[in-house]
Scaffold this active site. Structure first.
Site, PDB file in Angstrom:
ATOM      1  N   GLU A   1       7.967 -10.549 -21.523  1.00  0.00           N
ATOM      2  CA  GLU A   1       6.917 -10.369 -22.174  1.00  0.00           C
ATOM      3  C   GLU A   1       5.808  -9.038 -21.061  1.00  0.00           C
ATOM      4  O   GLU A   1       5.265  -8.321 -21.973  1.00  0.00           O
ATOM      5  CB  GLU A   1       6.713 -11.267 -22.476  1.00  0.00           C
ATOM      6  CG  GLU A   1       6.809 -12.295 -23.675  1.00  0.00           C
ATOM      7  CD  GLU A   1       8.141 -13.121 -22.855  1.00  0.00           C
ATOM      8  OE1 GLU A   1       7.869 -12.936 -21.223  1.00  0.00           O
ATOM      9  OE2 GLU A   1       8.076 -14.243 -22.998  1.00  0.00           O
TER      10      GLU A   1
ATOM     11  N   CYS B   1       5.280 -17.870 -22.035  1.00  0.00           N
ATOM     12  CA  CYS B   1       5.713 -18.771 -21.377  1.00  0.00           C
ATOM     13  C   CYS B   1       3.590 -18.596 -21.325  1.00  0.00           C
ATOM     14  O   CYS B   1       3.230 -17.857 -22.137  1.00  0.00           O
ATOM     15  CB  CYS B   1       5.889 -18.623 -20.265  1.00  0.00           C
ATOM     16  SG  CYS B   1       5.153 -16.957 -19.152  1.00  0.00           S
TER      17      CYS B   1
HETATM   18  N1  THU Z   1      10.870 -15.879 -18.113  1.00  0.00           N
HETATM   19  C1  THU Z   1      10.660 -14.357 -19.146  1.00  0.00           C
HETATM   20  O1  THU Z   1      10.936 -13.548 -18.560  1.00  0.00           O
HETATM   21  N2  THU Z   1       9.722 -14.553 -20.241  1.00  0.00           N
HETATM   22  C2  THU Z   1       8.735 -16.102 -20.589  1.00  0.00           C
HETATM   23  O2  THU Z   1       8.375 -16.748 -21.112  1.00  0.00           O
HETATM   24  C3  THU Z   1       9.663 -17.545 -19.919  1.00  0.00           C
HETATM   25  C4  THU Z   1      10.628 -17.233 -18.687  1.00  0.00           C
HETATM   26  C5  THU Z   1      12.256 -15.628 -17.137  1.00  0.00           C
HETATM   27  C6  THU Z   1      11.338 -15.819 -16.134  1.00  0.00           C
HETATM   28  C7  THU Z   1      12.916 -16.560 -15.078  1.00  0.00           C
HETATM   29  O3  THU Z   1      13.019 -14.584 -15.068  1.00  0.00           O
HETATM   30  C8  THU Z   1      13.676 -17.200 -16.276  1.00  0.00           C
HETATM   31  O4  THU Z   1      13.222 -16.890 -17.522  1.00  0.00           O
HETATM   32  C9  THU Z   1      13.192 -18.645 -16.161  1.00  0.00           C
HETATM   33  O5  THU Z   1      12.038 -18.860 -16.685  1.00  0.00           O
END
Ligand code: THU
Length: 134
Positions: free
Chosen positions: A60, A91
């Site tokens: 995002e 997240c």
């Molecule tokens: N991740 C995202 O790309 N977006 C989020 O909102 C949460 C987590 C990714 C970060 C990391 O590369 C993987 O997901 C595991 O946490």
């Protein structure tokens, strides 16, 4: 099908495609995102991990950075997709990043691992009390 439903489907396809570009060699968890700006342009992003784990860029955040680089400052819709998890939601940090360029009607759309069963949530409901520098 209404106009919004049509463009959300297109955004899901874009988020799926971005998800397949994820650089996720550490977590093995791929994420793709597509954001729509207020002038109807789309910007995509995937997670980009780093050997220094905390430097990882979320999908995002990557898509929002691309939107700003494209000259847009208002996001109307965000689709988040992972083929490994249904309803992959932003997240906490990404909620704050999205909020920076959001308004009261900005929507987050999540779906299942095949891109179906879409659920729509307002950013205001995901992040009711953002940090605001004032
Ligand atoms: N991740 C995202 O790309 N977006 C989020 O909102 C949460 C987590 C990714 C970060 C990391 O590369 C993987 O997901 C595991 O946490």
């Amino acid at each position: 099908m209404d106009v919004q439903a049509i463009y959300i489907k297109e955004m899901i396809e874009r988020a799926k495609s971005a998800c397949s570009s994820a650089y996720n060699i550490y977590s093995k968890f791929p994420v793709g995102a597509c954001v729509r700006s207020n002038i109807g342009k789309y910007y995509d992003g995937c997670n980009v991990e780093n050997g220094s784990y905390s430097l990882t860029i979320c999908a995002e955040a990557s898509a929002i950075a691309s939107m700003v680089n494209g000259g847009c400052r208002l996001v109307t819709d965000v689709v988040v997709f992972s083929n490994l998890a249904a309803e992959c939601k932003p997240c906490g940090a990404c909620r704050q990043i999205i909020n920076e360029f959001a308004n009261d009607s900005t929507k987050i759309h999540v779906c299942d691992v095949d891109g179906y069963n879409i659920r729509t949530i307002l950013i205001r409901d995901l992040l009711p009390e953002p940090f605001i520098l004032s």
